[in-house]
Motif scaffolding. Sequence first.
Motif, PDB file in Angstrom:
ATOM      1  N   ASP C 158       0.838  -1.202   0.000  1.00  9.18           N
ATOM      2  CA  ASP C 158       0.000   0.000   0.000  1.00  9.18           C
ATOM      3  C   ASP C 158       0.870   1.248   0.000  1.00  9.18           C
ATOM      4  O   ASP C 158       0.621   2.197  -0.750  1.00  9.18           O
ATOM      5  CB  ASP C 158      -0.921   0.015   1.231  1.00  9.18           C
ATOM      6  CG  ASP C 158      -2.021  -1.020   1.103  1.00  9.18           C
ATOM      7  OD1 ASP C 158      -2.165  -1.561  -0.017  1.00  9.18           O
ATOM      8  OD2 ASP C 158      -2.712  -1.280   2.106  1.00  9.18           O
ATOM      9  N   ALA C 159       1.891   1.215   0.837  1.00  9.31           N
ATOM     10  CA  ALA C 159       2.792   2.370   0.908  1.00  9.31           C
ATOM     11  C   ALA C 159       3.429   2.601  -0.456  1.00  9.31           C
ATOM     12  O   ALA C 159       3.573   3.728  -0.922  1.00  9.31           O
ATOM     13  CB  ALA C 159       3.869   2.128   1.961  1.00  9.31           C
ATOM     14  N   ARG C 160       3.786   1.496  -1.113  1.00 10.55           N
ATOM     15  CA  ARG C 160       4.433   1.629  -2.415  1.00 10.55           C
ATOM     16  C   ARG C 160       3.478   2.243  -3.420  1.00 10.55           C
ATOM     17  O   ARG C 160       3.854   3.111  -4.198  1.00 10.55           O
ATOM     18  CB  ARG C 160       4.913   0.271  -2.911  1.00 10.55           C
ATOM     19  CG  ARG C 160       5.735   0.378  -4.175  1.00 10.55           C
ATOM     20  CD  ARG C 160       6.080  -0.956  -4.747  1.00 10.55           C
ATOM     21  NE  ARG C 160       4.919  -1.588  -5.337  1.00 10.55           N
ATOM     22  CZ  ARG C 160       4.947  -2.771  -5.928  1.00 10.55           C
ATOM     23  NH1 ARG C 160       6.067  -3.458  -5.970  1.00 10.55           N
ATOM     24  NH2 ARG C 160       3.869  -3.288  -6.443  1.00 10.55           N
ATOM     25  N   SER C 161       2.227   1.779  -3.430  1.00  7.91           N
ATOM     26  CA  SER C 161       1.330   2.334  -4.442  1.00  7.91           C
ATOM     27  C   SER C 161       1.027   3.795  -4.157  1.00  7.91           C
ATOM     28  O   SER C 161       0.842   4.570  -5.086  1.00  7.91           O
ATOM     29  CB  SER C 161       0.049   1.507  -4.587  1.00  7.91           C
ATOM     30  OG  SER C 161      -0.440   1.168  -3.340  1.00  7.91           O
ATOM     31  N   ARG C 162       1.034   4.174  -2.887  1.00  9.05           N
ATOM     32  CA  ARG C 162       0.864   5.601  -2.588  1.00  9.05           C
ATOM     33  C   ARG C 162       2.060   6.400  -3.134  1.00  9.05           C
ATOM     34  O   ARG C 162       1.889   7.438  -3.771  1.00  9.05           O
ATOM     35  CB  ARG C 162       0.721   5.812  -1.074  1.00  9.05           C
ATOM     36  CG  ARG C 162      -0.684   5.521  -0.548  1.00  9.05           C
ATOM     37  CD  ARG C 162      -0.868   6.089   0.852  1.00  9.05           C
ATOM     38  NE  ARG C 162       0.101   5.580   1.820  1.00  9.05           N
ATOM     39  CZ  ARG C 162      -0.024   4.412   2.475  1.00  9.05           C
ATOM     40  NH1 ARG C 162      -1.087   3.652   2.265  1.00  9.05           N
ATOM     41  NH2 ARG C 162       0.888   4.026   3.329  1.00  9.05           N
ATOM     42  N   SER C 163       3.260   5.881  -2.914  1.00 12.64           N
ATOM     43  CA  SER C 163       4.464   6.552  -3.432  1.00 12.64           C
ATOM     44  C   SER C 163       4.403   6.655  -4.940  1.00 12.64           C
ATOM     45  O   SER C 163       4.735   7.678  -5.540  1.00 12.64           O
ATOM     46  CB  SER C 163       5.717   5.768  -3.047  1.00 12.64           C
ATOM     47  OG  SER C 163       5.846   5.721  -1.668  1.00 12.64           O
ATOM     48  N   GLN C 165       1.829   6.695  -6.849  1.00 12.29           N
ATOM     49  CA  GLN C 165       0.837   7.689  -7.246  1.00 12.29           C
ATOM     50  C   GLN C 165       1.446   9.088  -7.189  1.00 12.29           C
ATOM     51  O   GLN C 165       1.324   9.871  -8.140  1.00 12.29           O
ATOM     52  CB  GLN C 165      -0.340   7.617  -6.280  1.00 12.29           C
ATOM     53  CG  GLN C 165      -1.675   7.739  -6.956  1.00 12.29           C
ATOM     54  CD  GLN C 165      -2.786   7.317  -6.006  1.00 12.29           C
ATOM     55  OE1 GLN C 165      -2.529   6.815  -4.915  1.00 12.29           O
ATOM     56  NE2 GLN C 165      -4.004   7.523  -6.428  1.00 12.29           N
ATOM     57  N   ARG C 166       2.114   9.346  -6.066  1.00  9.88           N
ATOM     58  CA  ARG C 166       2.756  10.659  -5.932  1.00  9.88           C
ATOM     59  C   ARG C 166       3.792  10.854  -7.028  1.00  9.88           C
ATOM     60  O   ARG C 166       3.888  11.911  -7.643  1.00  9.88           O
ATOM     61  CB  ARG C 166       3.425  10.762  -4.559  1.00  9.88           C
ATOM     62  CG  ARG C 166       2.483  11.183  -3.454  1.00  9.88           C
ATOM     63  CD  ARG C 166       3.278  11.666  -2.252  1.00  9.88           C
ATOM     64  NE  ARG C 166       4.158  10.651  -1.705  1.00  9.88           N
ATOM     65  CZ  ARG C 166       3.781   9.733  -0.808  1.00  9.88           C
ATOM     66  NH1 ARG C 166       2.549   9.714  -0.358  1.00  9.88           N
ATOM     67  NH2 ARG C 166       4.630   8.843  -0.361  1.00  9.88           N
TER      68      ARG C 166
END
Lengths: 270, 217, 475
Positions: C158-163, C165-166
């Motif tokens: 999840d953290a990776r997909s947030r990164s 996205q940014r």
Amino acid sequence: MKRRKLKRGWMLALCAAAIVPLAAIPLGWFALTDAAMVGQTRDQKTPYTSIVPTGDDYYLLRQLNTRVELAARGATRSLYEEGDEMAGMYLSGASYIEDMTVADSSMQQYLQDVLDSLSYGRVLPSEWLATIRAEIGYWGSQIYYSTDTLGFVRLAAFGGENQEICLLDLEVESLTGKVVSLWASTEETHPIDVGNTLLAWVELNELDGLGDWAVPVGTDYEQSGLYSQNGQALMTCATGMDDSIWTQLGRSERHYFSLQLGPRDLEVSQ
Amino acid sequence: MNRILIVEDEQTISRLIEVSLTRAGYECTVANDGVTAADLIQDNDFDLALLDIMLPGLDGYDLLEYLRPMGTPVIFLTAKSSVKDRVRGLSLGADDYLVKPFEVEELIARVEAVLRRTGRGGQTLTAFDVTLDLTERRVTCGGKTVDLTPREFALLEQLMRNRGAALYRDVLYERVWGGEMADTRTLDLHIQRLRKKLNWHDKIETVYRVGYRLKKE
Amino acid sequence: MRFSEKLVCTILLVVVTFFALGGSALLYGDFQDRLSSLADQEQNRHDMLCYTLENEILTLHRQGEAVTESGLRDFCADLLDPAEGGPAQLAALYRTDGDAGQGAVYSCLPAAWEKTALPGSDQRMILRSGDSLWRVYCTDLLDDWTLVSAYDLSEAFDARSRSLQRFLLLEAAVVIGAAAAAAIFSRRLIRPLAVLNQASRRIAAGDYALRTDVRTDDEIGQLSQSFDRMAAAVQDKVAALELSVQQREDFMGAFTHELKTPMTGILGYADLLRSMRPDPAEQREAARAIYHEAHRLESLSGKLLQLLHLDEEELTLEPVSLDKAVNQAVKAARPALEQNGHARVEAISTGLWVQGDTDLLCDLVLNLITNAAKAGPGGTITVSAQQVGKAVLLRVRDHGCGIPADQLARVTEPFYMVDKSRARKQGGSGLGLALCSRIAQAHGGTLTIDSAPGKGTAVTVTLQAVPAPEEGGAL
């Protein structure tokens, strides 16, 4: 002119179309690395090392050790000695017929169950069990028993005119029901597979957790024993000629089958 | 008598033109360089100027500038035959353009044409009582019109233009009929007719072994 | 496609590629770090679980109690029930010995995971269950027990997909920014090229004086300078070409004039002669004119041929006795001299030898003498020579009318005549000095004229001196 314009439009569209997949490199990258990651087996970085158990970790061995220690102090010493870790008194069970109690039917059944479990666990070969039972039946022997203060039960049967032949001598740890020693004297003998018998016995006694049962090479028990360095315990299994018994008819020619488990500190050559 | 100014630095040529035009009945003045010509133009009134373009001193174009306000028609004589030069000359106001080497006949024809066009005479030739109107191509003898065929007209014109000169038969034939003379009878016949029609039996003389000559007055 | 667009497209492609690759590497590194730190955590928890279980087993042993499946199952259930901090934990306990190995003693793993798909002892692997990924650890415990535990990796993913996205947003911003910057930059870069382009078009259309004058210290500036140099060269060339065309036209004009004037005279007088019988005086004039004009044509054609000849053929020069050439020329000039006021020629013998062609040298001297004779009557024409270093200066001097200073430079042009009518009278063609100058050139020398009106003219020709041969035939 129009064609050039058209070509220019195509080139610009192509450029824009090239930028999008290039911008999406990270997505592709992660999709690929994820696919490569899933289902791939790796070694754990710091694998768990199992606890190395010692003899004391096993109730049976601890009982045996305690018995040896207490026995070494001797029953004659004062019961409560100041600063002594071994708080308590040990009274060993009797091993002579005179001091033993005649087993009642439940005790006899107990013996039969123990023998069956040994046989079932492939520790006591069935022909030896049959022979032992036949001997006891032949002499019409009574079953005697004695107990000690640690909870070991000794079960024995004697034969001969004057009960001078010990047909069976069996010690069982009463809590676990495990046999710690067995002695049988018979007319007949049968070949045994010492190695497998001992391994089966280790398993039956649930001592395989010690994990290092091995033939004590370079000792007297090389032919008949299994030794655990972790548990500092020796198991032996042997058959042979028993010529120590003197009857009225003189020296009798009998055979024996023996199982022994006990604490022992051996110098095992590696 | 039309007055003609000849401006030509080559004396041979100027002399040739002078001789030919004088014979054709013009009064000629010759200038061998531009400056002399300019002086002559100042002092005299010419009916026509023949200008060589390449002149020492003032060249033909400069002289043309002098002549234009006076309305004197100009014919350029030049060795240059390029279209550029021709256009320049004509655009500056030259009336005609003659490229060397030219034939005297052609020069005279052009001079007459220019004079005629600018209304400065040259329309008629007169000898004795005969007048030849070049514009209307009409001949009158003592005020009476005489009918002449075109050949007879051309023959008469030749004779009147070269009055007093014994003209060779072949040249006459060449100029009137064009080409080589086939036989002498045609020319002789036409001469006879002319004599008869104009009553010029003694005026057109036969010159032995040469041809014919129109007597001078 | 315009160059600026190409530039922008290229820059964008490069920027996007490197940005995406760099970003990928960065994000991937971060993700790996996170996974690896999670792995440490997971390993700890797994080890803790292993230890707890083994301890339980040993405790049972110590107490002499039987280690039973049901006992351990209950134990595991108790152990795993409370939700601890950190990622979710799932586990399963297997008995590996004998026939019982297939079924789990205890398991809360997803049912889809087969026992065979799980990692071996002391190994780990990542497995998918539905949408989430789990890292699975396996360890063989005491007494033939095998523990498998699984840890949820959702947090890391999840953290990776947030990164990610940014990062994609940032990337879009970078692309737009780079496009704008590249567009401005390329337009600035290309402006001089447009100037060059426009200039070259205008030059092609005939505006040869135009210069681009782009002052930048890069290749475009250099190009502009080269271009300007080229334009200057073109301008010069065109001017030279125009000049040469002008000269050719002048030459042709003069030539036709020279040719056609005598022809007109000849034709006119001949026509006069043939058309009528002139009087004797006229006849003589006509014949005289025809003769002179024909003579002019002849001399013109002769000199013209000589000029053409000189232009076409390479001369073979040999040692020539200067005295011999001069004497020959003087002899040949005598008839002309007698015609022109009986000028006297004084040839000073020098005994010098020069590198040259005898006939041409003779022509040269003859022309100079003839010219000198035409310059004025009576005077003495002096032909002299002197050696200066390796050069021989041959000088022909007269005391005639001289040449005006403003026309001095033009007298060697073909058909140029200072006094045309005078020259005509004397049968000049205007080619004499042109020819002399050309002959001097062919000898590798020069022709210089010193003159003052009324005082006379001295023409000097430089020739290459050679030593006199030992046994040369003098004269």
